[in-house]
Design a protein around this motif. Structure first.
Motif, short mmCIF file in Angstrom:
data_model
loop_
_atom_site.label_atom_id
_atom_site.label_comp_id
_atom_site.label_asym_id
_atom_site.label_seq_id
_atom_site.Cartn_x
_atom_site.Cartn_y
_atom_site.Cartn_z
N LYS A 181 0.82 -1.20 0.00
CA LYS A 181 0.00 0.00 0.00
C LYS A 181 0.87 1.26 0.00
CE LYS A 181 -4.14 -1.93 2.15
NZ LYS A 181 -4.90 -1.73 0.90
N VAL A 182 0.42 2.25 -0.78
CA VAL A 182 1.12 3.53 -0.85
C VAL A 182 0.85 4.31 0.44
CG1 VAL A 182 1.32 5.73 -2.07
CG2 VAL A 182 1.04 3.60 -3.37
N ARG A 183 1.90 4.66 1.15
CA ARG A 183 1.79 5.44 2.39
C ARG A 183 2.16 6.91 2.17
NH1 ARG A 183 -1.14 1.51 4.89
NH2 ARG A 183 0.05 -0.44 5.01
N PHE A 184 2.94 7.18 1.12
CA PHE A 184 3.37 8.55 0.86
C PHE A 184 3.66 8.69 -0.62
CE2 PHE A 184 6.67 11.78 0.28
CZ PHE A 184 6.20 12.84 1.06
N ASN A 185 3.14 9.76 -1.22
CA ASN A 185 3.41 10.10 -2.62
C ASN A 185 3.72 11.58 -2.66
OD1 ASN A 185 3.42 10.70 -5.33
ND2 ASN A 185 1.45 9.75 -5.80
N SER A 186 4.97 11.94 -2.93
CA SER A 186 5.38 13.34 -2.84
C SER A 186 4.74 14.22 -3.91
CB SER A 186 6.92 13.45 -2.93
OG SER A 186 7.39 13.05 -4.21
N ASP A 187 4.07 13.61 -4.90
CA ASP A 187 3.43 14.41 -5.96
C ASP A 187 2.02 14.85 -5.61
OD1 ASP A 187 3.67 15.51 -8.64
OD2 ASP A 187 2.17 14.06 -9.26
N TRP A 188 1.56 14.54 -4.43
CA TRP A 188 0.21 14.93 -4.01
C TRP A 188 0.06 16.45 -4.04
CZ3 TRP A 188 -1.55 16.00 1.51
CH2 TRP A 188 -2.96 16.14 1.58
N GLN A 189 -1.06 16.92 -4.60
CA GLN A 189 -1.27 18.36 -4.69
C GLN A 189 -1.52 19.01 -3.33
OE1 GLN A 189 -4.32 18.95 -7.72
NE2 GLN A 189 -2.74 19.52 -9.21
N GLY A 190 -1.82 18.22 -2.32
CA GLY A 190 -1.91 18.77 -0.98
C GLY A 190 -0.58 19.30 -0.48
N TYR A 191 0.51 18.82 -1.09
CA TYR A 191 1.84 19.31 -0.73
C TYR A 191 2.19 20.58 -1.51
CZ TYR A 191 2.31 14.67 1.39
OH TYR A 191 2.13 13.53 2.14
N SER A 192 1.66 20.69 -2.71
CA SER A 192 1.87 21.90 -3.52
C SER A 192 0.85 21.90 -4.66
CB SER A 192 3.29 21.93 -4.10
OG SER A 192 3.55 23.17 -4.70
N PRO A 193 0.10 23.00 -4.85
CA PRO A 193 -0.96 23.00 -5.85
C PRO A 193 -0.47 22.83 -7.27
CG PRO A 193 -0.64 25.20 -4.91
CD PRO A 193 0.15 24.25 -4.07
N ASP A 194 0.81 23.10 -7.54
CA ASP A 194 1.31 22.93 -8.91
C ASP A 194 1.97 21.58 -9.13
OD1 ASP A 194 3.47 23.53 -7.31
OD2 ASP A 194 4.26 25.13 -8.57
N PHE A 195 1.90 20.67 -8.15
CA PHE A 195 2.30 19.29 -8.41
C PHE A 195 1.21 18.64 -9.27
CE2 PHE A 195 5.16 18.66 -4.40
CZ PHE A 195 6.04 19.61 -4.90
#
Length: 589
Positions: free
Chosen positions: A542-556
């Protein structure tokens, strides 16, 4: 009189003053309590001088008057606990402090996440006001929410420059007055402990000073060839990059001066650990490893005494060396001939991370160097090293913070944010004890220096990046109970492709569900789809972390990496897609 009776000690008969000055012809104490007259001191057979004076009050100033060769010299107490300023007088410190039943126990070593802090710049009220322990306390709730459970303070003892990094100490027992002094430090430690945060203190024993600006310099008048006198080597061993000011580790009184300082921080001040600056210059004149001609055997013995003392005073104390040598004997036990440190700064780690991330050319990234850092242990123990992508050293001295190096002049660009997150993810998932540099979690730009305050507006502007760090720290500490592998000793490189620049590795503690953890990095600016790697075991990941999530930055791009079922028939292979400059962390339920 023993070394334990040196300094200022309140007794039932009055306040006792004790100072070591073996070559002085006479010593007196002068201060506000005697109208700055001179109270003569008596000498014992070991060169210690003492006097007991009634009606001495905390806050009163004092100095010693030492006579040598018929000349008088006013000197501050080498064991003073407080100074007016570094160039002023010693102060009688108030021995009382309300610890409020402080009985703090640090987190286990394998669950610690360290935050390197410089009190003077961490939280400055404005550009004209230096930071203090109190202003740092104002941000402890923020650090607690981030998940930090250990702070490493850059040196806070009285320093030869009022503003500085702290690595030029003059009075190693006195807390810098600009920071808030002794009471300010004790309050900071108490408040950190209340929030579950340990405090590790940087100390400097490889040199004092620069030399001739110190009161320790030729303290009692005696010297050889106009060198440093009783506290220093007076021959070729005195030479350091900071002047001819290396302490004489062979003198028992100097050894005690240093080991008593260790006791002082850990016992009196409730500090949880120490980081010794540049230990390679304690043990070798030139700062070299495997260089017998320039070795200082007394320095090696001193390091052993420091670590033994620390663990006698506080058995769970965390004693770190900055040695820069990669020498296993630094963290090997004393009974096996080692120096006995708990851990050592892995100074090669940030260089490998920068080599992989600050180059704009994807094709030139050297992932083999990163892979080598992932598998380098000392004495088979992952937690005998502290790892980091940025520190006060790596982001200064002609360099800059990694975010600035990635995109000079635009340290908050999408490339800087993506690749900086890769660096933090490497630090927080690789084997070792991770450390973040203050401001790293909110894209602080520029370099590290001793005057520029952190821009706390960036913590709001890049709140998503802060959130990403909070999530990474929680995974590193296994807060959710599904990434115990990140607290373990096991590491295996699963996949390394120099063409695609994909790196994957497996971390484990005991193995099994909730433990086995796989970290997959994409070091290119390309979306990688339908990519196959071998997982440690077949089944659901299972994916626990994906650094491309837009919650981390809206332009991801918010590219979704789906949970993976590793195929048992093909030996555990799984297929995934991963966004540009991204990291995905997976584990088993």
């Amino acid at each position: 009189m023993t070394h334990k009776q040196l300094g200022v000690i309140v007794t039932s008969k009055g306040t006792r003053f004790g100072v070591w000055a073996p070559f002085a012809e006479a010593v007196a104490v002068s201060g506000g309590f005697n109208g700055w007259s001179r109270t003569p001191m008596e000498r014992d057979e070991h060169g210690n001088w003492w006097a007991i004076i009634a009606d001495v009050q905390p806050g009163q100033e004092y100095k010693y008057v030492l006579t040598y060769g018929g000349h008088e010299h006013y000197k501050n107490d080498p064991r003073a606990l407080q100074m007016t300023t570094n160039a002023g007088n010693a102060l009688i410190a108030d021995p009382d402090f309300d610890w409020q039943d402080d009985s703090f126990t640090p987190a286990p070593r394998n669950q610690q996440v360290i935050y390197e802090m410089h009190i003077g710049t961490f939280n400055r009220p404005d550009a004209s006001t230096y930071g203090t322990f109190q202003t740092a306390i104002d941000k402890l709730d923020y650090l607690q929410e981030l998940g930090i459970n250990a702070i490493e303070l850059m040196p806070i003892c009285s320093m030869s420059m009022d503003r500085g990094w702290g690595y030029a100490p003059d009075y190693i027992y006195a807390v810098e007055s600009l920071y808030g002094g002794r009471h300010g430090l004790l309050t900071f430690v108490r408040e950190a402990h209340r929030r579950g945060i340990a405090v590790i203190l940087d100390v400097v024993y490889n040199h004092f000073g620069p030399g001739d600006g110190l009161d320790l310099w030729q303290f009692d008048g005696w010297n050889v060839d106009d060198m440093g006198g009783v506290y220093f080597y007076n021959d070729w061993r005195a030479t350091t990059p900071w002047g001819s000011c290396r302490p004489d580790y062979g003198r028992p009184e100097v050894q005690s001066y240093i080991t008593d300082n260790v006791r002082f921080w850990l016992s009196d001040c409730h500090i949880d650990g120490l980081r010794l600056d540049s230990t390679i210059y304690v043990r070798n004149v030139q700062g070299h490893n495997n260089d017998p001609d320039n070795d200082i055997p007394d320095g090696w013995k001193l390091m052993q005494q420091v670590t033994k003392t620390a663990h006698e005073v506080k058995p769970d104390s965390f004693v770190i060396a900055e040695d820069s040598s990669g020498n296993d004997y630094i963290t090997k036990p004393v009974h096996d001939g080692g120096a006995g440190f708990s851990s050592q700064w892995q100074v090669t780690f940030p260089h490998a991370v920068r080599q992989a991330l600050d180059n704009p050319d994807d094709a030139s990234r050297d992932l083999a160097t990163i892979a080598g850092e992932l598998t380098q242990y000392y004495n088979g123990d992952a937690f005998q090293r502290v790892i980091y992508s940025d520190s006060h050293d790596s982001s200064a001295n002609g360099s800059a913070r990694l975010s600035e190096q990635i995109d000079p002049g635009d340290a908050s660009s999408i490339f800087a944010r993506r690749r900086s997150l890769l660096a933090s993810a490497l630090t927080l998932t690789a084997p070792g004890i991770p450390m973040l540099l203050q401001g790293q979690e909110f894209m602080q730009d520029g370099d590290f220096n001793d005057w520029r305050e952190l821009d706390w507006h960036r913590a709001r502007k890049f709140s998503g990046i802060v959130t990403a760090h909070r999530h990474l720290v929680a995974l590193r500490r296994n807060v959710h109970g599904n990434t115990a592998g990140l607290t373990g000793n096991g590491t295996n490189i699963l996949h390394l492709n120099h063409d695609t620049k994909i790196l994957a590795y497996h971390r484990w503690n005991k193995g099994g569900a909730g433990d086995d953890t796989v970290i997959v990095f994409n070091f290119t600016n390309q979306l990688i789809s339908d990519y196959t790697i071998d997982f440690p075991v077949a089944g659901s990941w299972k994916v626990r972390f994906n650094s491309d999530w837009q919650g981390y930055s809206p332009d991801f791009t918010d590219h979704q990496t789906e949970d993976i079922v590793a195929n048992e028939e093909t030996g555990g292979t799984g297929t995934l897609s991963i966004a540009p400059y991204s990291v995905v962390i997976l584990s088993r339920d």
